[in-house]
Each structure stands twice: as C-alpha cells, then as structure tokens.
Motif scaffolding. Sequence first.
Motif, short mmCIF file in Angstrom:
data_model
loop_
_atom_site.label_atom_id
_atom_site.label_comp_id
_atom_site.label_asym_id
_atom_site.label_seq_id
_atom_site.Cartn_x
_atom_site.Cartn_y
_atom_site.Cartn_z
N SER A 56 -29.41 -4.31 7.82
CA SER A 56 -28.97 -5.57 7.20
C SER A 56 -27.54 -5.46 6.70
CB SER A 56 -29.91 -5.96 6.06
OG SER A 56 -29.93 -4.93 5.08
N ASP A 57 -27.08 -4.22 6.47
CA ASP A 57 -25.70 -4.03 6.00
C ASP A 57 -24.69 -4.06 7.14
OD1 ASP A 57 -26.71 -3.62 3.47
OD2 ASP A 57 -26.87 -1.43 3.71
N VAL A 58 -25.18 -4.01 8.38
CA VAL A 58 -24.27 -3.91 9.52
C VAL A 58 -23.83 -5.30 9.97
CG1 VAL A 58 -24.03 -3.03 11.87
CG2 VAL A 58 -25.47 -1.81 10.24
N GLY A 59 -22.52 -5.43 10.20
CA GLY A 59 -21.99 -6.71 10.65
C GLY A 59 -22.43 -7.03 12.08
N ARG A 60 -22.28 -8.30 12.45
CA ARG A 60 -22.64 -8.72 13.82
C ARG A 60 -21.45 -9.44 14.45
NH1 ARG A 60 -27.95 -12.16 13.91
NH2 ARG A 60 -26.58 -13.59 12.74
N LEU A 61 -21.24 -9.18 15.73
CA LEU A 61 -20.18 -9.89 16.45
C LEU A 61 -20.48 -11.39 16.51
CD1 LEU A 61 -19.47 -7.47 19.45
CD2 LEU A 61 -18.06 -7.82 17.42
N VAL A 62 -21.76 -11.74 16.57
CA VAL A 62 -22.12 -13.17 16.69
C VAL A 62 -21.76 -13.96 15.44
CG1 VAL A 62 -23.96 -12.79 18.38
CG2 VAL A 62 -24.51 -12.79 15.93
N ASP A 63 -21.48 -13.27 14.33
CA ASP A 63 -21.07 -13.98 13.11
C ASP A 63 -19.56 -14.18 13.03
OD1 ASP A 63 -23.71 -14.10 12.26
OD2 ASP A 63 -23.60 -12.15 11.25
N ARG A 64 -18.84 -13.61 13.99
CA ARG A 64 -17.38 -13.70 13.96
C ARG A 64 -16.91 -14.90 14.80
NH1 ARG A 64 -14.31 -8.14 14.17
NH2 ARG A 64 -15.30 -7.04 12.45
#
Length: 349
Positions: free
Chosen positions: A5-13
Amino acid sequence: MHGSSDVGRLVDRRPSVTPERLIDQLIPPPTFAEVSFATYKPDPAEPSQAAAVQACQRFCEQAVQRRAGKKKLFGKREVLPGVGVYLDGGFGVGKTHLLASSYYAMSGPREFKRAFATFGELTQLAGVFGFVECIDLLSDYVLVCIDEFELDDPGNTTLISRLLSALVERGVSVAATSNTLPEQLGEGRFAAQDFLREINTLAAMFTTVRIEGPDYRHRDLPPAPEPPSDAEVAERAAAVPGATLDDFDALCAHLATMHPSRYLSLIEGVSGVFITGVRPIDDQSVALRLVSLTDRLYDAGIPVVASGAKLDTVFSAEMLAGGFRKKYLRATSRLLALTAAGQAGRTIT
C-alpha cells in the motif's frame, strides 16, 4: 516501506508535457549520456562495425562543413544542403551508440545546435508546434539525430518526408537508425506503394551504412527467467524506495489515456517498475503503446520485475509475423535486458 500500500502506482500519475519540456528532451537518453566514438568497441569479426564508426565520423565533418556554407563575394555565405547517414542493422549492434556519439561529436570550441529524438518524438514535436514552426525551430541546427526510424502510417510518412526535406535544404544534416533500409520503410504496414514518392524522397537523402553483428543484449543474457509470483513482486516492490507496482491490464489501459510523448514524464524519478499479471497481448494498439513504454524504460535504465506470463511471450506469434515484427522483437530484447537487471536488482548500463 513495509506494505504494498506504500508503493506508488504508474496508473495514478497524470503527466503533462509543455513545449519547452519537449525541446529540453531532445538529447540522447541517460543510457547513452557518456558514449563517444572512442567507447564503441567494434567486433573484430564484423568489419562493418569499424567501417560504420569511420562513416559516422566523416558524416560529422561533412555536417559541420555544410552548416558553415560556401563563401561567396563580399564575405557572404551560401547555404549548402545538409547530408544524411542511415545506420541500418539488427538489434543491439550499437546503432544508437553511434548515433549518440555523432550527437556528442558536435560539441567543442563552437557549441553547435543539435537534436536527438526518437521517430515518435519528432512527429510529436511537429504536432505540438505545427509543421512550419517545427522547421523554423530546427532550421539553424547542424544535426538532427533520429533513433529507430519508423513509418507506421501514411500521415507520418508524408509529414517526416517533407519536414526532413525542408531541413536538409536549409543546411541541417540528418542521422538516423533503423532496422529497415530506407526504401523498405513502411512495408507491410500500410499501402506503401501509395507513398513511394515520399519514401523515395527520404531514401535519397541518406547514405546507408549497414552494421552487422549479433545482438549484444543477448550476449551472456539468459533466456527469460521464470516469473516470480504476484506476492513476491509486491514484496520486492515494497522493499525498493521509489518503485511502482501496477497490474498489467490496468497499466495498459492507463497508457491509452495519454500520448506516448508523455511516457518519459510518466516514469520520471521511478527506480524500478514492478508489474503483476502480465499476459500475452493480441491488440496491436495496446502492443505498440507497450513498445513505447519499454523504449522509455530502457532509455532511462529502469529495471523491471514482473509476474504472470514470461516477457518473451507478451507479443503473440501472429503479431510477430506482421508488419511491426521488428518493433516487437526490439521491445522483447529490451524487456529481457530490463528483467535481467530486475532479477539482479541493478540498473541498465
């Protein structure tokens, strides 16, 4: 970091790219930031490689002479048309290394203006600035380098043919790399015969230099590794600061929401890309977007760790038999290099 849950996602960029940023991006990728003709190591078994270095060095000298023009009466100079060199060869024989070396050879006591772009970036530049403005923008450059020259549709064929013709007339020299000889560009992708005039105009601009040799990315590169499980991918992503973790289908859908020119901004600052649920692709447009993302990841040296199908099975046999075969093979080659780095927990060099 202790949980996915702490890891970012490319789909949120949701990156945006300004025209200024597009101009700033016209430089060789980080992977090729330190290269030169001296650091290219020709294979003694492939004499065409040493010959290609000499051809590129000659081309650079001619490009400078052409830009300087010819002296006329009263100290005026006549602009001479630019020259063209076209580096043709298979994957991993060092074409981009030589292209970037040509770019860097233009620096010195007099800093010459030069640009380095992928074919897609060049068409995007013309799209953002407009055709005439793009010519004005680049017309005082000594050199325009185009990596992976592709002619994927008739519009781009006509656009780039006319753009390069106009630039060459104004004294700009052009260096390009591809896996396809100029007169064969566009084969199998659209009704090439309808655009032979444009393709032949392009072919006439270039001296073709053929580079032979095996793919260096596959020298000592093992076959595609057995993919880890989804849980392992998530666990490893959580242990890498700056990593992203995405579901494959969700990522492919996200790529469709933006122009490929934004993919570089999409992965900016990312230290590793972790993907779950990889599966073979049977949609051409999805596959081509994945190729563009792979190119940006490879250029930036960002390792990849993925679960699901092996990465050398992403592009179906049917796709590999079609007009974009070379593109998909190049992407597979690069994905294998990226995953080898991901396995070893290192960046690409």
